[in-house]
Design a protein around this motif. Structure first.
Motif, PDB file in Angstrom:
ATOM      1  N   GLN A 153      -6.585  -1.555  12.974  1.00  0.00           N
ATOM      2  CA  GLN A 153      -5.882  -1.410  11.711  1.00  0.00           C
ATOM      3  C   GLN A 153      -4.376  -1.309  11.933  1.00  0.00           C
ATOM      4  O   GLN A 153      -3.919  -0.881  12.990  1.00  0.00           O
ATOM      5  CB  GLN A 153      -6.362  -0.172  10.953  1.00  0.00           C
ATOM      6  CG  GLN A 153      -5.912   1.150  11.574  1.00  0.00           C
ATOM      7  CD  GLN A 153      -6.258   2.350  10.704  1.00  0.00           C
ATOM      8  OE1 GLN A 153      -7.157   2.324   9.894  1.00  0.00           O
ATOM      9  NE2 GLN A 153      -5.528   3.438  10.901  1.00  0.00           N
TER      10      GLN A 153
ATOM     11  N   GLN B 169      -7.107  -1.490   2.787  1.00  0.00           N
ATOM     12  CA  GLN B 169      -8.245  -0.578   2.669  1.00  0.00           C
ATOM     13  C   GLN B 169      -7.879   0.708   1.935  1.00  0.00           C
ATOM     14  O   GLN B 169      -8.689   1.269   1.212  1.00  0.00           O
ATOM     15  CB  GLN B 169      -8.787  -0.227   4.064  1.00  0.00           C
ATOM     16  CG  GLN B 169      -9.273  -1.419   4.849  1.00  0.00           C
ATOM     17  CD  GLN B 169     -10.453  -2.118   4.207  1.00  0.00           C
ATOM     18  OE1 GLN B 169     -11.319  -1.473   3.628  1.00  0.00           O
ATOM     19  NE2 GLN B 169     -10.495  -3.435   4.293  1.00  0.00           N
ATOM     20  N   GLU B 170      -6.665   1.177   2.144  1.00  0.00           N
ATOM     21  CA  GLU B 170      -6.214   2.403   1.497  1.00  0.00           C
ATOM     22  C   GLU B 170      -4.760   2.245   1.100  1.00  0.00           C
ATOM     23  O   GLU B 170      -3.992   1.542   1.764  1.00  0.00           O
ATOM     24  CB  GLU B 170      -6.346   3.615   2.427  1.00  0.00           C
ATOM     25  CG  GLU B 170      -7.764   4.015   2.780  1.00  0.00           C
ATOM     26  CD  GLU B 170      -7.796   5.243   3.670  1.00  0.00           C
ATOM     27  OE1 GLU B 170      -7.018   6.195   3.425  1.00  0.00           O
ATOM     28  OE2 GLU B 170      -8.581   5.250   4.629  1.00  0.00           O
TER      29      GLU B 170
ATOM     30  N   ARG C 229     -14.664  -0.083  -0.647  1.00  0.00           N
ATOM     31  CA  ARG C 229     -13.224  -0.357  -0.510  1.00  0.00           C
ATOM     32  C   ARG C 229     -12.464   0.035  -1.766  1.00  0.00           C
ATOM     33  O   ARG C 229     -11.378   0.617  -1.700  1.00  0.00           O
ATOM     34  CB  ARG C 229     -13.014  -1.844  -0.204  1.00  0.00           C
ATOM     35  CG  ARG C 229     -11.550  -2.253  -0.145  1.00  0.00           C
ATOM     36  CD  ARG C 229     -11.380  -3.687   0.334  1.00  0.00           C
ATOM     37  NE  ARG C 229     -10.000  -4.105   0.245  1.00  0.00           N
ATOM     38  CZ  ARG C 229      -9.495  -4.867  -0.720  1.00  0.00           C
ATOM     39  NH1 ARG C 229     -10.297  -5.307  -1.684  1.00  0.00           N
ATOM     40  NH2 ARG C 229      -8.226  -5.194  -0.742  1.00  0.00           N
ATOM     41  N   GLN C 230     -13.019  -0.268  -2.935  1.00  0.00           N
ATOM     42  CA  GLN C 230     -12.339   0.047  -4.187  1.00  0.00           C
ATOM     43  C   GLN C 230     -12.214   1.562  -4.393  1.00  0.00           C
ATOM     44  O   GLN C 230     -11.210   2.040  -4.931  1.00  0.00           O
ATOM     45  CB  GLN C 230     -13.067  -0.587  -5.370  1.00  0.00           C
ATOM     46  CG  GLN C 230     -12.947  -2.101  -5.447  1.00  0.00           C
ATOM     47  CD  GLN C 230     -11.524  -2.568  -5.666  1.00  0.00           C
ATOM     48  OE1 GLN C 230     -10.751  -1.941  -6.379  1.00  0.00           O
ATOM     49  NE2 GLN C 230     -11.157  -3.676  -5.039  1.00  0.00           N
TER      50      GLN C 230
ATOM     51  N   ARG D  18     -11.771   3.777  -2.065  1.00  0.00           N
ATOM     52  CA  ARG D  18     -10.649   4.219  -1.235  1.00  0.00           C
ATOM     53  C   ARG D  18      -9.321   3.742  -1.804  1.00  0.00           C
ATOM     54  O   ARG D  18      -8.351   4.502  -1.887  1.00  0.00           O
ATOM     55  CB  ARG D  18     -10.811   3.700   0.197  1.00  0.00           C
ATOM     56  CG  ARG D  18     -12.007   4.234   0.947  1.00  0.00           C
ATOM     57  CD  ARG D  18     -11.923   3.901   2.432  1.00  0.00           C
ATOM     58  NE  ARG D  18     -11.897   2.468   2.681  1.00  0.00           N
ATOM     59  CZ  ARG D  18     -12.969   1.722   2.879  1.00  0.00           C
ATOM     60  NH1 ARG D  18     -14.171   2.284   2.831  1.00  0.00           N
ATOM     61  NH2 ARG D  18     -12.875   0.426   3.119  1.00  0.00           N
ATOM     62  N   LEU D  19      -9.278   2.473  -2.194  1.00  0.00           N
ATOM     63  CA  LEU D  19      -8.032   1.870  -2.656  1.00  0.00           C
ATOM     64  C   LEU D  19      -7.562   2.516  -3.963  1.00  0.00           C
ATOM     65  O   LEU D  19      -6.372   2.813  -4.124  1.00  0.00           O
ATOM     66  CB  LEU D  19      -8.238   0.368  -2.858  1.00  0.00           C
ATOM     67  CG  LEU D  19      -7.005  -0.498  -3.103  1.00  0.00           C
ATOM     68  CD1 LEU D  19      -5.991  -0.329  -1.993  1.00  0.00           C
ATOM     69  CD2 LEU D  19      -7.408  -1.964  -3.224  1.00  0.00           C
TER      70      LEU D  19
ATOM     71  N   GLN E   1     -20.875   1.641   4.558  1.00  0.00           N
ATOM     72  CA  GLN E   1     -19.488   1.364   4.195  1.00  0.00           C
ATOM     73  C   GLN E   1     -18.751   2.638   3.776  1.00  0.00           C
ATOM     74  O   GLN E   1     -17.563   2.803   4.076  1.00  0.00           O
ATOM     75  CB  GLN E   1     -19.430   0.327   3.058  1.00  0.00           C
ATOM     76  CG  GLN E   1     -20.001  -1.034   3.419  1.00  0.00           C
ATOM     77  CD  GLN E   1     -19.269  -1.687   4.585  1.00  0.00           C
ATOM     78  OE1 GLN E   1     -18.063  -1.470   4.778  1.00  0.00           O
ATOM     79  NE2 GLN E   1     -19.997  -2.474   5.363  1.00  0.00           N
TER      80      GLN E   1
ATOM     81  N   ARG F 151     -16.961   5.200   6.413  1.00  0.00           N
ATOM     82  CA  ARG F 151     -15.586   4.998   6.914  1.00  0.00           C
ATOM     83  C   ARG F 151     -14.578   5.818   6.126  1.00  0.00           C
ATOM     84  O   ARG F 151     -13.426   5.930   6.529  1.00  0.00           O
ATOM     85  CB  ARG F 151     -15.225   3.522   6.821  1.00  0.00           C
ATOM     86  CG  ARG F 151     -16.164   2.588   7.566  1.00  0.00           C
ATOM     87  CD  ARG F 151     -15.924   1.138   7.197  1.00  0.00           C
ATOM     88  NE  ARG F 151     -14.551   0.744   7.405  1.00  0.00           N
ATOM     89  CZ  ARG F 151     -14.015  -0.384   6.943  1.00  0.00           C
ATOM     90  NH1 ARG F 151     -14.744  -1.199   6.225  1.00  0.00           N
ATOM     91  NH2 ARG F 151     -12.762  -0.662   7.177  1.00  0.00           N
ATOM     92  N   ASP F 152     -15.000   6.383   5.003  1.00  0.00           N
ATOM     93  CA  ASP F 152     -14.084   7.114   4.118  1.00  0.00           C
ATOM     94  C   ASP F 152     -13.762   8.477   4.725  1.00  0.00           C
ATOM     95  O   ASP F 152     -14.656   9.197   5.176  1.00  0.00           O
ATOM     96  CB  ASP F 152     -14.736   7.291   2.741  1.00  0.00           C
ATOM     97  CG  ASP F 152     -13.723   7.501   1.632  1.00  0.00           C
ATOM     98  OD1 ASP F 152     -12.788   8.289   1.846  1.00  0.00           O
ATOM     99  OD2 ASP F 152     -13.869   6.873   0.572  1.00  0.00           O
TER     100      ASP F 152
END
Length: 494
Positions: A2, A24-25, A338-339, A341-342, A372, A375-376
């Motif tokens: 990353q 991702q964030e 992903r959403q 986190r974003l 998934q 990863r948060d």
């Protein structure tokens, strides 16, 4: 691998975490809206509410902050609010605090919407490797750190390091995840830094009036090195030379392993243009999220919860309908994680995947979602599918979501997302004129409304308008004005 991109301006700092070319964030900190989480204040108890087992505390902010009995530290207790006699019962808040009392408190959750910040009297100060608990004496280990044997080894090392020369501990510590491979020297340096910081906070607390800020957490730029950077981080690019120098000096003192990853970005293009991040931010504010396969998500954020609806859209790529649904749901699981986190969505989240008839498909989609979400860095719980086929989950909420930070409710629809039709407004006006005619006796009624409403009253509703004019025996004139809202109108008595 990353990359971390930092876009700094005097008014705002933006940090994007990018993996495989995708954001991702996104973290944003504005100078005038800096979050309060981690801040330590001298507070004054403004009101005690025994019925809610809570108190309102004035910390010098616009709204009084909120202190629940579970967050009140009691000496000798296993956790906040519990008696120290081993009974496990909770002491009522009215016996722990009183109106007018001065307390040292720490913000554990920012003010969100109409709710004030949430407080705790259990003080903690975060360092690079450790979290210092000055009121406790136990050693805690992050749950993400490996095996039981490794955790016990770390606990034994920390117990020896925190002991003073007379053998008694002074304050407790929690080892953060990145302390797993730290040396004794690094841990000792963090212990010394945290104790010194606490000493300054305590001294200021003795002499400061209520509402005084005693300690503020690091800025977002500094938290990048402390919290966001890790072994998988390839490069940390920042577009400000001044902030680069500040960050380098901070890193050399507290995170020497990350200093080599720091880069001062000197390119002519804005740093966020490298990965089209501003466009991704715009997408993260939209209600609809398109999937590569042709399916899409609909994300609705409300006061109580967030709902995510999955739809196949134009995806017809699989061999049969069941496979089409399954593949869309699998892709949606990755996109949803992903959403979350974003957009920094928190609280209760309900996901409506497309109905799957086969149980193995349900299990596979749920497993992919959990994979998934692992990863948060924010705490998440997933309850699985309900009888209605919905997935219930929670994501810890500690700050405003991206939408609440960057946007405000629409002044036209007031956040409803819809406005009355022109015909509905016409009928509102006709009713209002009839109501006014029963109370007043003007020569004429003049209607001032939006162009669409005036046009409809002159065309499709002209017969009803003429009929009302005959009924009340007064002329009704129309005038179009460019109102911001199509629902807005005025009736003037001439």
């Amino acid at each position: 691998m990353q990359d971390i991109l930092i876009n700094w301006a005097p008014q705002e700092t933006r940090v994007a975490i990018v993996e495989n070319g995708a954001v991702q964030e996104l973290h944003i900190e504005r100078a005038l809206e800096r979050g309060l989480v981690g801040n330590i204040y001298t507070g004054r108890v403004a009101r005690v509410l025994p019925g809610m087992q809570s108190a309102f505390v004035d910390i010098g902010q616009e709204r009084a902050a909120f202190l629940h009995v579970a967050d009140v530290h009691v000496a000798g207790a296993a956790h906040g609010g519990a008696r120290g006699d081993g009974s496990g019962a909770q002491t009522p808040i009215e016996r722990l605090v009183f109106e007018g009392q001065t307390l040292m408190v720490q913000v554990i959750k920012d003010a969100i919407g109409t709710k004030g910040a949430r407080l705790s009297t259990q003080i903690s100060i975060a360092g690079r490797l450790l979290v210092f608990l000055p009121q406790d004496d136990h050693i805690g280990i992050s749950q993400k750190i490996g095996s039981h044997e490794l955790r016990e080894q770390l606990r034994a090392r920390m117990t020896a390091l925190v002991a003073t020369t007379d053998g008694s501990p002074t304050g407790g510590f929690i080892l953060r995840t990145n302390a797993e491979e730290a040396s004794d020297e690094e841990l000792a340096d963090d212990i010394a830094y945290l104790r010194k910081t606490w000493g300054v906070v305590r001294e200021r607390g003795f002499s400061s009036p209520p509402g005084t800020l005693l300690h503020q957490d690091l800025s977002l730029v500094e938290r990048v090195l402390r919290d966001l950077a890790h072994d998988a981080t390839g490069a940390i690019r920042i577009d400000s030379k001044m902030q680069f120098d500040i960050l380098k000096a901070f890193g050399e003192e507290f995170t020497p392993g990350s200093v080599a990853k720091l880069e001062h970005y000197k390119g002519e293009r804005p740093i966020f243009d490298l990965f089209n991040i501003d466009a991704e931010v715009a997408k993260a504010l939209a209600r609809r999220v398109d999937l590569k396969s042709g399916g899409y998500l609909i994300i609705d954020q409300t006061e109580a919860l967030t709902t995510i609806d999955v739809n196949t859209g134009g995806f017809v790529g699989a061999r049969n309908f069941d496979d089409t649904i399954f593949k869309t749901n699998l892709e949606a699981a990755l996109a949803i994680a992903r959403q979350l986190r974003l957009r920094n969505l928190g609280g209760i989240i309900i996901i409506d995947f497309i109905d799957m008839s086969r149980e193995e498909h349900q299990n596979a989609v749920l497993a992919e979602l959990r994979k998934q979400l692992s990863r948060d860095r924010t705490k998440i719980t997933v309850s699985g599918f309900t009888q209605l086929g919905l997935v219930e989950m929670t994501r810890k909420r500690t700050r405003e979501s991206l939408a609440h930070m960057l946007c405000q409710p629409c002044p036209v629809c007031e956040g409803k997302g819809q406005v009355k039709t022109a015909r509905s407004v016409c009928y509102d006006i006709l009713r209002e004129i009839l109501r006014e005619a029963r109370q007043f006796n003007p020569k004429e009624f003049r209607v001032i409304a939006s162009a669409a409403v005036v046009e409809m009253m002159l065309d499709e509703e002209s017969q009803h308008l003429a009929g009302l004019s005959d009924f009340i025996g007064k002329p009704i004139s129309l005038k179009a004005e460019p109102f911001a809202s199509p629902e807005q109108y005025d009736i003037v008595l001439m």
